[in-house]
Design an enzyme around this catalytic site. Structure first.
Site, PDB file in Angstrom:
ATOM      1  N   LEU A   1      -1.268  -1.170  -9.007  1.00 41.80           N
ATOM      2  CA  LEU A   1      -0.085  -1.871  -9.514  1.00 41.80           C
ATOM      3  C   LEU A   1       0.963  -0.844  -9.968  1.00 41.80           C
ATOM      4  CD1 LEU A   1       0.391  -4.949  -9.636  1.00 41.80           C
ATOM      5  CD2 LEU A   1      -0.001  -4.797 -12.100  1.00 41.80           C
ATOM      6  N   GLY A   2       1.316   0.042  -9.078  1.00 37.53           N
ATOM      7  CA  GLY A   2       2.384   1.008  -9.358  1.00 37.53           C
ATOM      8  C   GLY A   2       3.725   0.395  -9.015  1.00 37.53           C
TER       9      GLY A   2
ATOM     10  N   ILE B   1       5.301   0.065  -6.133  1.00 45.70           N
ATOM     11  CA  ILE B   1       5.262  -0.831  -4.982  1.00 45.70           C
ATOM     12  C   ILE B   1       4.427  -2.067  -5.304  1.00 45.70           C
ATOM     13  CG2 ILE B   1       4.466  -1.046  -2.593  1.00 45.70           C
ATOM     14  CD1 ILE B   1       5.282   1.930  -2.230  1.00 45.70           C
TER      15      ILE B   1
ATOM     16  N   ILE C   1      -0.191  -1.521   3.518  1.00 45.27           N
ATOM     17  CA  ILE C   1       1.088  -0.805   3.607  1.00 45.27           C
ATOM     18  C   ILE C   1       0.957   0.530   2.892  1.00 45.27           C
ATOM     19  CG2 ILE C   1       2.743  -2.672   4.066  1.00 45.27           C
ATOM     20  CD1 ILE C   1       2.011  -1.491   0.487  1.00 45.27           C
TER      21      ILE C   1
ATOM     22  N   ARG D   1      -1.951   3.763   3.362  1.00 44.98           N
ATOM     23  CA  ARG D   1      -2.230   4.759   4.385  1.00 44.98           C
ATOM     24  C   ARG D   1      -3.431   4.255   5.185  1.00 44.98           C
ATOM     25  NH1 ARG D   1       2.026   6.430   3.833  1.00 44.98           N
ATOM     26  NH2 ARG D   1       2.800   8.427   3.066  1.00 44.98           N
TER      27      ARG D   1
ATOM     28  N   ASP E   1       0.426  -1.915   8.659  1.00 46.17           N
ATOM     29  CA  ASP E   1       1.562  -1.035   8.937  1.00 46.17           C
ATOM     30  C   ASP E   1       1.082   0.382   9.182  1.00 46.17           C
ATOM     31  OD1 ASP E   1       4.287   0.446   7.091  1.00 46.17           O
ATOM     32  OD2 ASP E   1       4.345  -0.329   9.147  1.00 46.17           O
TER      33      ASP E   1
ATOM     34  N   GLU F   1      -2.588   7.417  13.484  1.00 46.30           N
ATOM     35  CA  GLU F   1      -1.299   7.037  14.063  1.00 46.30           C
ATOM     36  C   GLU F   1      -0.828   8.097  15.057  1.00 46.30           C
ATOM     37  OE1 GLU F   1      -0.172   5.079   9.789  1.00 46.30           O
ATOM     38  OE2 GLU F   1       1.380   6.289  10.779  1.00 46.30           O
TER      39      GLU F   1
ATOM     40  N   HIS G   1       4.151   1.690  11.351  1.00 43.48           N
ATOM     41  CA  HIS G   1       4.519   2.440  10.134  1.00 43.48           C
ATOM     42  C   HIS G   1       6.011   2.352   9.840  1.00 43.48           C
ATOM     43  CE1 HIS G   1       2.990   5.897   7.369  1.00 43.48           C
ATOM     44  NE2 HIS G   1       3.883   5.150   6.767  1.00 43.48           N
TER      45      HIS G   1
END
Lengths: 348, 318
Positions: free
Chosen positions: B157-158, B160, B235, B237, B261, B266, B284
């Protein structure tokens, strides 16, 4: 007098048999297909005359007329958007005193004619409003952030082969102009505010209960908005309410989202505006001539196309069942309908 | 001017505006100008000049690169996640590290919600269907699942995570969260473990930084704890999630769906996912808007300028 007694017995048996079959339940004319839970819920409470019963072969109006001719004919009917309730429909079933529509819109019902005949009309209330609002937000995010388009890119292997997908556009800070601030439009507004959007709107009259900026017509709304969301009913006043002028006023960075009715937008002009880059993109769940979609849109990366499914969730399906039964029970018990519609009201 | 003497190594053509500005304000070295087998030679030839590195989520200052650049003073990442920067080595060498927090918070949170709605309401699927010319008759009543009111469980819960919470609250979604310490957020329900969070959520969102403790934070146990029709949104890594486990759970129907995402390798995406209708896969693009990438670039440039002018860095991590 054995013959007389036998005759009375036969009549009584027939009457009892009919009542037993009906269970004493009021008759409901069912003119739309329903799933098993809905069918069961209706049969538990009503004597259902079902147009879509297996083996039932009469076409709709003939079925309606036949239903009108049974003893204790139906006083209520459950319909959807495909049933046109006009003078000839009402003539075919004079016993009807209540029409319960499960559709989201009301453009298939001649409300004035119903009012003239004292036929009460109930709509689907707010059963669909949440899902349609969610879908509108989903479509807008998809267009701006290119979710569907970049997904196609990934699925055809282009991410590995060609590198990063082109950039999209930020939702936060965008001015969103909502056409129609009813049950659906107000939910869209509440959701988009949480993303940092600025809400503008047009409706027949300004709403005192909201602090959003009101615009007296859609042209002015478009001129001061980055996004236009069509969330109004379809009627004479709102046909092609988004037209060539409005699209020009919206401008080349503007995005249109339509979860109303296809005919709210002049579709031919929308396609031209997209083709010529006069607007930046569109998210469309509805079209003027469904299921026909202008093929030119299929090759555009900046549009998201959907097939009129904004209302279709499991949850709205069960909400609809409860709501429809609620309206029917209210009618048959002489109570006010849960969601009555009046001739002069438009679902805005 | 001192600015022009700052040799900056840009690791990847990540943004045209950034590249242009780096070129005009500093002395720019483009890492991809050298062929892959000539990289070591390229670094040797320019090592005394290169005092700054600009990397991003995919390409950043790892141990090998830092070792090859004895004059390196600052790593300015064009990303908020700096899991690919060798932070201990930077600390050891006294190398400053900056990232791009806050400016991309909104976009990443927006995408998290956009992916969840897209996955539950199957929007990309509808789009594919229409584009393929399959919409021939009205009356296909395939039902999807409502987004509003679903329990959203946020890992981390930072900035973002909080931005995601604010958005989903407008959809009447109850918010649950897990992180190492409980936050003073009375309207959100804290769970002391990811498994418990998953067991009480319909949608699980990964929104924490990637580090040793959070690698594979979504593993088989967590996937199994999520309700059968549960949705995973990543969303963060790719390595936050045990990807092979995720793929088999999706293929076998043990997980309701996913909106992804990011991926472990990747730009490679497990092909088994392409056959599925219950996943939304994007390349991404969390911070991928013109507005945000411009703001991120300005932050990178601002940090580099502050460094040259010996002023406090704008967004230092180290």
């Amino acid at each position: 007098n054995r013959k007389g007694v036998a005759l009375l017995a036969v009549v009584a048996t027939l009457k009892l048999a009919t009542m037993a079959a009906a269970g004493g339940k009021p008759a409901v004319l069912l003119l739309r297909p329903v799933d098993a839970p809905f069918a069961a819920a209706l049969r538990d409470r009503f004597r259902v005359l079902d147009l879509y019963a297996p083996g039932q072969a009469l076409p709709a109006l003939a079925f309606v007329a036949a239903a009108a001719a049974v003893p204790e004919p139906p006083r209520a009917t459950v319909i959807w958007g495909g049933v046109r309730v006009d003078a000839s429909f009402l003539d075919a079933a004079p016993s009807l005193r209540c029409v319960v529509s499960t559709a989201a819109g009301l453009d298939h019902i001649d409300l004035a004619e119903c009012a003239r005949r004292g036929v009460a009309v109930a709509n689907s209330g707010e059963v669909y409003s949440t899902d349609v609002a969610d879908y509108a937000v989903g479509l807008l995010l998809d267009v701006l952030r290119r979710v569907s388009a970049s997904e196609r890119y990934v699925r055809r292997g282009s991410w590995a082969a060609q590198g990063d997908y082109p950039l999209g556009s930020k939702l936060g800070g965008k001015r969103v102009g909502i056409i129609g601030l009813g049950n659906i439009g107000s939910r869209i507004a509440k959701r988009l505010e949480a993303f940092g959007c600025i809400i503008h709107y047009n409706s027949r009259k300004p709403k005192d209960s909201v602090s959003y900026k009101y615009f007296p017509n859609v042209h002015e709304l478009a001129a001061e908005s980055d996004v236009l969301v069509v969330a109004c009913a379809l009627n004479k006043a709102t046909r092609h309410i988004v037209n060539k002028d409005v699209l020009e006023a919206l401008g080349k960075d503007g995005v249109v989202v339509n979860i109303g009715r296809g005919a709210n937008i002049d579709e031919a002009e929308l396609v031209i505006a997209l083709r010529e880059g006069k607007i930046a993109g569109a998210g469309l769940d509805v079209f003027e001539h469904e299921p026909k979609v202008p093929a030119e849109l299929f090759s555009m990366e900046n549009v998201v196309l959907s097939r009129h499914v904004a209302v279709l969730t499991e949850e709205s399906r069960s909400d609809l069942r409860a709501h429809t039964i609620g309206n029917l029970e209210a009618f048959f018990s002489g109570q006010p309908l849960l969601t009555p519609v009046h001739a002069d009201s438009l679902a805005q | 001017m001192a600015m022009e003497s700052l040799g900056v190594l840009l690791l990847h053509p990540m943004n045209a505006y950034l590249e242009q500005e780096l070129d005009s304000r500093f002395r720019l070295f483009r890492f991809w100008d050298s062929p892959p087998d000539g990289r070591a030679e390229f670094l040797r030839a320019n090592s005394s000049a290169i005092r700054a590195v600009v990397g991003n989520a995919g390409y950043n200052a790892d141990a090998a690169l830092i070792d090859a650049l004895p004059s390196l003073e600052i790593v300015a990442s064009f990303s908020v996640g700096i899991d690919r920067v060798d932070l201990p080595k930077c600390r050891e060498r006294g190398i400053r590290v900056t990232n791009t927090p806050d400016v991309l918070t909104d976009d990443v949170a927006d995408l998290a919600v956009g992916l969840a709605i897209a996955a539950l309401r199957k929007i990309p699927q509808a789009d594919r269907y229409v584009r393929a010319g399959l919409w021939k008759a009205k009356g296909d009543y395939t039902l999807t699942t409502r987004f509003s009111g679903k329990r959203v469980g946020i890992i981390g819960l930072g900035r973002i995570g909080l931005a995601i919470a604010t958005r989903v609250e407008a959809f009447d979604c109850p918010v649950n969260y897990y992180q190492r310490t409980k936050k003073d957020c009375p309207s959100y329900t804290y769970y002391p473990s990811v498994v418990e969070l998953a067991a009480n959520s319909d949608i699980l969102v990964v929104a924490c930084p990637l580090n040793e403790q959070t690698r594979h934070i979504v593993n088989r146990e967590v996937i199994e704890a999520l309700v059968p029709k549960g949705l995973l949104i990543n969303i963060g890594r790719g390595p936050h999630v045990d990807e092979p486990e995720l793929v088999s759970a999706l293929v076998e129907g043990r997980l309701g769906g996913a909106g992804l995402d990011v991926f472990e390798d990747e730009p490679n995406v497990p092909e088994a996912l392409f056959a599925l209708d219950n996943v939304v896969l994007v390349p991404h693009v969390g911070s991928g808007t013109h507005e945000t990438r411009q703001a991120m670039a300005d932050l990178v440039l601002g940090n580099l300028e502050a460094h040259v002018l010996k002023k406090p860095l704008l967004t230092p991590v180290v």
